[in-house]
Scaffold this motif. Structure first.
Motif, PDB file in Angstrom:
ATOM      1  N   LEU A   1     -12.229  22.385 -48.472  1.00 45.92           N
ATOM      2  CA  LEU A   1     -12.544  21.741 -49.755  1.00 45.92           C
ATOM      3  C   LEU A   1     -12.251  20.246 -49.730  1.00 45.92           C
ATOM      4  O   LEU A   1     -13.081  19.442 -50.184  1.00 45.92           O
ATOM      5  N   VAL A   2     -11.079  19.853 -49.221  1.00 44.58           N
ATOM      6  CA  VAL A   2     -10.658  18.455 -49.377  1.00 44.58           C
ATOM      7  C   VAL A   2     -10.404  17.745 -48.055  1.00 44.58           C
ATOM      8  O   VAL A   2     -10.104  16.544 -48.048  1.00 44.58           O
ATOM      9  N   GLY A   3     -10.504  18.443 -46.923  1.00 42.38           N
ATOM     10  CA  GLY A   3     -10.294  17.810 -45.634  1.00 42.38           C
ATOM     11  C   GLY A   3      -8.847  17.852 -45.197  1.00 42.38           C
ATOM     12  O   GLY A   3      -7.930  17.958 -46.016  1.00 42.38           O
ATOM     13  N   VAL A   4      -8.629  17.706 -43.889  1.00 42.36           N
ATOM     14  CA  VAL A   4      -7.288  17.835 -43.328  1.00 42.36           C
ATOM     15  C   VAL A   4      -6.387  16.674 -43.721  1.00 42.36           C
ATOM     16  O   VAL A   4      -5.169  16.810 -43.796  1.00 42.36           O
ATOM     17  N   ASP A   5      -6.983  15.511 -44.011  1.00 41.89           N
ATOM     18  CA  ASP A   5      -6.163  14.336 -44.340  1.00 41.89           C
ATOM     19  C   ASP A   5      -5.436  14.489 -45.669  1.00 41.89           C
ATOM     20  O   ASP A   5      -4.465  13.765 -45.925  1.00 41.89           O
ATOM     21  N   ALA A   6      -5.913  15.411 -46.511  1.00 37.70           N
ATOM     22  CA  ALA A   6      -5.277  15.609 -47.814  1.00 37.70           C
ATOM     23  C   ALA A   6      -4.013  16.467 -47.710  1.00 37.70           C
ATOM     24  O   ALA A   6      -3.263  16.575 -48.684  1.00 37.70           O
ATOM     25  N   LEU A   7      -3.765  17.056 -46.552  1.00 38.65           N
ATOM     26  CA  LEU A   7      -2.592  17.915 -46.400  1.00 38.65           C
ATOM     27  C   LEU A   7      -1.337  17.081 -46.159  1.00 38.65           C
ATOM     28  O   LEU A   7      -1.394  15.966 -45.627  1.00 38.65           O
ATOM     29  N   SER A   8      -0.211  17.669 -46.508  1.00 37.81           N
ATOM     30  CA  SER A   8       1.073  17.023 -46.230  1.00 37.81           C
ATOM     31  C   SER A   8       1.360  17.091 -44.731  1.00 37.81           C
ATOM     32  O   SER A   8       0.792  17.949 -44.030  1.00 37.81           O
ATOM     33  N   PRO A   9       2.245  16.230 -44.213  1.00 44.41           N
ATOM     34  CA  PRO A   9       2.582  16.288 -42.781  1.00 44.41           C
ATOM     35  C   PRO A   9       3.089  17.659 -42.337  1.00 44.41           C
ATOM     36  O   PRO A   9       2.747  18.127 -41.252  1.00 44.41           O
ATOM     37  N   ASP A  10       3.896  18.328 -43.187  1.00 42.64           N
ATOM     38  CA  ASP A  10       4.402  19.654 -42.822  1.00 42.64           C
ATOM     39  C   ASP A  10       3.272  20.667 -42.702  1.00 42.64           C
ATOM     40  O   ASP A  10       3.265  21.506 -41.784  1.00 42.64           O
ATOM     41  N   ASP A  11       2.308  20.601 -43.626  1.00 46.58           N
ATOM     42  CA  ASP A  11       1.169  21.526 -43.571  1.00 46.58           C
ATOM     43  C   ASP A  11       0.298  21.248 -42.341  1.00 46.58           C
ATOM     44  O   ASP A  11      -0.224  22.178 -41.714  1.00 46.58           O
ATOM     45  N   ARG A  12       0.131  19.958 -42.014  1.00 49.16           N
ATOM     46  CA  ARG A  12      -0.646  19.632 -40.820  1.00 49.16           C
ATOM     47  C   ARG A  12       0.061  20.129 -39.562  1.00 49.16           C
ATOM     48  O   ARG A  12      -0.585  20.521 -38.585  1.00 49.16           O
ATOM     49  N   MET A  13       1.377  20.120 -39.609  1.00 46.32           N
ATOM     50  CA  MET A  13       2.131  20.636 -38.466  1.00 46.32           C
ATOM     51  C   MET A  13       1.946  22.142 -38.320  1.00 46.32           C
ATOM     52  O   MET A  13       1.908  22.678 -37.202  1.00 46.32           O
ATOM     53  N   ILE A  14       1.807  22.832 -39.440  1.00 47.19           N
ATOM     54  CA  ILE A  14       1.525  24.270 -39.404  1.00 47.19           C
ATOM     55  C   ILE A  14       0.196  24.518 -38.698  1.00 47.19           C
ATOM     56  O   ILE A  14       0.070  25.432 -37.872  1.00 47.19           O
ATOM     57  N   LEU A  15      -0.810  23.701 -39.007  1.00 50.37           N
ATOM     58  CA  LEU A  15      -2.116  23.847 -38.357  1.00 50.37           C
ATOM     59  C   LEU A  15      -2.002  23.607 -36.851  1.00 50.37           C
ATOM     60  O   LEU A  15      -2.631  24.308 -36.054  1.00 50.37           O
ATOM     61  N   GLU A  16      -1.205  22.609 -36.459  1.00 46.40           N
ATOM     62  CA  GLU A  16      -1.028  22.321 -35.032  1.00 46.40           C
ATOM     63  C   GLU A  16      -0.321  23.476 -34.328  1.00 46.40           C
ATOM     64  O   GLU A  16      -0.699  23.881 -33.226  1.00 46.40           O
ATOM     65  N   ALA A  17       0.715  24.012 -34.968  1.00 47.86           N
ATOM     66  CA  ALA A  17       1.452  25.131 -34.371  1.00 47.86           C
ATOM     67  C   ALA A  17       0.567  26.367 -34.261  1.00 47.86           C
ATOM     68  O   ALA A  17       0.590  27.082 -33.246  1.00 47.86           O
ATOM     69  N   ALA A  18      -0.227  26.635 -35.301  1.00 47.24           N
ATOM     70  CA  ALA A  18      -1.118  27.799 -35.286  1.00 47.24           C
ATOM     71  C   ALA A  18      -2.170  27.657 -34.186  1.00 47.24           C
ATOM     72  O   ALA A  18      -2.504  28.630 -33.494  1.00 47.24           O
ATOM     73  N   ARG A  19      -2.683  26.431 -34.017  1.00 45.76           N
ATOM     74  CA  ARG A  19      -3.658  26.206 -32.942  1.00 45.76           C
ATOM     75  C   ARG A  19      -3.028  26.490 -31.581  1.00 45.76           C
ATOM     76  O   ARG A  19      -3.655  27.081 -30.702  1.00 45.76           O
ATOM     77  N   SER A  20      -1.772  26.077 -31.417  1.00 46.26           N
ATOM     78  CA  SER A  20      -1.082  26.324 -30.149  1.00 46.26           C
ATOM     79  C   SER A  20      -0.865  27.816 -29.922  1.00 46.26           C
ATOM     80  O   SER A  20      -1.039  28.320 -28.804  1.00 46.26           O
ATOM     81  N   ILE A  21      -0.510  28.550 -30.989  1.00 48.35           N
ATOM     82  CA  ILE A  21      -0.333  30.009 -30.855  1.00 48.35           C
ATOM     83  C   ILE A  21      -1.650  30.667 -30.461  1.00 48.35           C
ATOM     84  O   ILE A  21      -1.704  31.525 -29.579  1.00 48.35           O
ATOM     85  N   ARG A  22      -2.728  30.244 -31.111  1.00 49.24           N
ATOM     86  CA  ARG A  22      -4.042  30.850 -30.841  1.00 49.24           C
ATOM     87  C   ARG A  22      -4.529  30.546 -29.430  1.00 49.24           C
ATOM     88  O   ARG A  22      -4.937  31.442 -28.691  1.00 49.24           O
ATOM     89  N   GLU A  23      -4.485  29.259 -29.071  1.00 54.94           N
ATOM     90  CA  GLU A  23      -5.108  28.838 -27.817  1.00 54.94           C
ATOM     91  C   GLU A  23      -4.183  29.003 -26.609  1.00 54.94           C
ATOM     92  O   GLU A  23      -4.649  29.278 -25.512  1.00 54.94           O
ATOM     93  N   ASP A  24      -2.881  28.816 -26.823  1.00 57.08           N
ATOM     94  CA  ASP A  24      -1.950  28.825 -25.694  1.00 57.08           C
ATOM     95  C   ASP A  24      -1.268  30.174 -25.496  1.00 57.08           C
ATOM     96  O   ASP A  24      -0.700  30.423 -24.430  1.00 57.08           O
ATOM     97  N   PHE A  25      -1.303  31.042 -26.521  1.00 54.87           N
ATOM     98  CA  PHE A  25      -0.638  32.342 -26.409  1.00 54.87           C
ATOM     99  C   PHE A  25      -1.630  33.497 -26.522  1.00 54.87           C
ATOM    100  O   PHE A  25      -1.715  34.347 -25.632  1.00 54.87           O
ATOM    101  N   LEU A  26      -2.397  33.543 -27.604  1.00 54.61           N
ATOM    102  CA  LEU A  26      -3.273  34.690 -27.830  1.00 54.61           C
ATOM    103  C   LEU A  26      -4.447  34.729 -26.866  1.00 54.61           C
ATOM    104  O   LEU A  26      -4.881  35.807 -26.454  1.00 54.61           O
ATOM    105  N   GLN A  27      -5.002  33.584 -26.532  1.00 48.90           N
ATOM    106  CA  GLN A  27      -6.087  33.576 -25.557  1.00 48.90           C
ATOM    107  C   GLN A  27      -5.540  33.912 -24.174  1.00 48.90           C
ATOM    108  O   GLN A  27      -4.487  33.422 -23.785  1.00 48.90           O
ATOM    109  N   GLN A  28      -6.287  34.733 -23.445  1.00 53.32           N
ATOM    110  CA  GLN A  28      -5.822  35.167 -22.127  1.00 53.32           C
ATOM    111  C   GLN A  28      -7.029  35.336 -21.218  1.00 53.32           C
ATOM    112  O   GLN A  28      -8.060  35.880 -21.630  1.00 53.32           O
ATOM    113  N   ASP A  29      -6.895  34.897 -19.990  1.00 53.25           N
ATOM    114  CA  ASP A  29      -7.998  34.927 -19.029  1.00 53.25           C
ATOM    115  C   ASP A  29      -7.924  36.209 -18.209  1.00 53.25           C
ATOM    116  O   ASP A  29      -7.070  36.341 -17.330  1.00 53.25           O
TER     117      ASP A  29
END
Length: 590
Positions: free
Chosen positions: A476-504
């Motif tokens: 709705l409002v873009g990532v820039d509208a989020l607080s730094p803590d919320d943006r950090m949640i997105l970064e951590a979730a991306r790391s969990i998804r791409e660095d942990f859940l994905q498997q070759d």
């Protein structure tokens, strides 16, 4: 012997008259070719027969002969490494006899009658034995010690037993039963596929089936003796997930049932398994595997039998005290075979044309799984885990087979086409999937891996759920509208998804991940999240944290060799601390 005549033919369904003395589920021979069939319905002297081979060429008046015995499998040394069709005909032997195409009416024994096996007794004359007792062993190959069991419901005193080399049909022991009548024991026994093998007691499952797959082991674990399903649309990776389970799970024996799926998928198994090494034994994976192949170009009716053939062989190895995994790919094709036969029998259809008894048939299959105390005086424990793929048309999880399966199984690994299109494999939706074994297995993980195992996984799931909520705001409002803590949640979730859940699944290292490495990898990712949050509280810029050089190393941490990762992870932690301090320092200077 009962002999009747064909009255009607409808595809794989044959109706014969003059069969009043036959029994339900008797195996019959149909026509001049001697096609194999099974009686599935009786009305007066008419028998409805499910024929497991192509019925072209049959006509009214052709003879039908009942064998007087139910559809059974042969159980004994020689099962492991074999590939059978849906009714336990050895395909390799048939290939040598008739060539690459199946010829109707050909019958070959499931176990080689000429092979000699060295039998070592573990009881002696005068010992009393009951059903399920081990009378001796055969070293089937480098991995499997085949235990020779007294058949269930038989008991008595050993009259004679000898060590030596025997074929599966030769006498290895003589037993005097309680009624005074002697009977012999061979290396082989037979068992009807539709009758579950008995056990002494069913036990609550309390140990995980370790698969080496982070999605399965960490997020949605299955217990030994548990049940699971993998539903998903075409192309979402069901078969590869099941191949991974068959390859790397810590089951002693794997029964892989290819039920109605493409032939090239079974070919992949046949090519890969002999070449891959079992991480526990160092031997070929094929040396602990039995394959049941009834692919999409093979008789439809035999798909139904293939599931029962696989689970009965699995129960036999379970009764030896082994942990067995049955991988069924897929139960949807099995249900379609039920639907076809139900339609030809003119039964009242249920939802989407499936028979009304679909749920009960599925339950009969999955309820044969479990951790049990086996028959026999030694009280050994065996486990049978059942994992079935479901192939709903168009990925519609509301269709009858998926819904009926979900009411029975306790682990749901839901595959999603959107994740597969984004090249996120395994494409398991972490928000929809679940495991009802988590609480029961918590003590095991705490004892054998780390006491913080469950807390760490719960924290990762919390971050992923927060990401899903924040995604709606970002749209709705873009990532820039989020607080730094919320943006950090997105970064951590991306790391969990791409660095942990994905498997070759095809990587030399990442195809299998030990539990300790799974824990330390998640700990590293969560450490990045916690330390970054603390740095933000001290004024650090979230954009600079997202671009830290150590992020690249954390992203590749899963590919560090298993015997080197601890030192590497400690190094990454130190680099993370140093780089965060530098970002905090730069923020303070500004």
């Amino acid at each position: 012997m009962v002999e009747g005549k064909i009255l009607k033919i409808s595809g794989p369904l044959v109706v014969a008259e003059g069969m009043r003395s036959a029994n339900m589920f008797d195996v019959v021979r149909v026509g001049d070719y001697g096609l194999i069939g099974e009686i599935i319905e009786m009305h007066g002297d008419r028998a409805s027969i499910q024929v497991y081979e192509e019925t072209a060429g049959l006509g009214r008046g052709d003879k039908v002969v009942s064998t007087g015995a139910p559809l059974s499998v042969e159980l004994g040394p020689g099962l492991v490494t074999q590939i059978y069709d849906g009714i336990q005909r050895p395909l390799e032997t048939m290939f040598k006899k008739v060539g690459p195409n199946l010829v109707r009416g050909v019958e070959e024994p499931a176990l080689d009658r000429d092979a000699k096996w060295h039998f070592v007794p573990c009881v002696k004359s005068g010992d009393r034995v009951t059903g399920g007792d081990i009378i001796g062993t055969v070293q089937e190959n480098e991995v499997v010690l085949h235990k020779i069991l007294v058949p269930p419901r038989r008991s008595g005193v050993i009259e004679s037993i000898s060590e030596g080399d025997f074929t599966v049909t030769e006498k290895v022991a003589s037993v005097k039963a309680d009624d005074g009548v002697s009977f012999t024991l061979e290396l082989m026994q037979k068992w009807p596929v539709r009758v579950p093998r008995p056990y002494a007691e069913k036990l609550p499952p309390n140990e995980p089936l370790v698969t080496g797959q982070r999605n399965f082991d960490s997020m949605f674990p299955i217990a030994k003796g548990g049940t699971a399903c993998i539903p998903g649309p075409f192309g979402s990776g069901k078969t590869v997930c099941q191949h991974q389970l068959a390859k790397w799970s810590d089951a002693d024996i794997v029964i892989y049932v290819g039920c109605g799926e493409r032939g090239n998928e079974m070919t992949d198994v046949l090519r890969e398994f002999p070449e891959l090494k079992d991480p526990r034994s160092g031997q070929s994976l094929m040396k602990r595997t039995v394959l049941i192949a009834n692919t999409s170009d093979m008789p439809v009716a035999a798909r139904e039998a293939s599931i029962y053939t696989g689970i009965t062989i699995a129960e036999y190895f379970r009764d030896m005290g082994y942990s067995v995994a049955v991988i069924a790919d897929s139960t949807s094709r099995w249900a379609e075979a039920l639907r076809e036969m139900s339609g030809r029998l003119e039964e009242m259809p249920g939802e989407e044309g499936y028979p009304a008894y679909l749920t009960s048939r599925l339950a009969q299959f999955y309820e044969r799984a479990g951790m049990v105390r086996c028959l026999g005086a030694d009280g050994r424990v065996g486990a049978l885990s059942a994992v079935g793929a479901v192939s709903p048309q168009g990925g519609d999880l509301s269709e009858p087979v998926t819904q009926a399966t979900l009411r029975i199984v306790k682990v749901f690994w839901g595959l999603e086409a959107a994740l597969a299109y984004r090249r996120h494999f395994p494409a398991i939706n972490w928000l929809n999937s679940y495991s009802l074994y988590k609480d029961r297995l918590n003590d095991w993980f705490s004892e054998h891996v780390n006491k913080n195992w469950r807390a760490q996984i719960d924290e990762a799931m919390r971050i992923l759920q927060l990401e899903a909520e924040l995604d709606e705001v970002v749209k709705l409002v873009g990532v820039d509208a989020l607080s730094p803590d919320d943006r950090m949640i997105l970064e951590a979730a991306r790391s969990i998804r791409e660095d942990f859940l994905q498997q070759d699944s095809f990587g030399d290292i990442d195809c299998y991940c030990p539990l300790e490495k799974q824990y330390d990898l998640m700990k590293l990712i969560l450490s990045f999240y916690e330390k970054s949050k603390a740095a933000i509280a001290r004024g650090a810029d979230v954009d600079k944290i997202a671009d830290l050089p150590v992020r690249e190393k954390i992203g590749r941490a899963k590919t560090v060799p298993h015997d080197q990762y601890k030192a590497a992870f400690a190094e990454y932690e130190a680099e993370l601390d140093a780089e965060l301090e530098q970002v905090i320092k730069e923020a303070a200077e500004q």
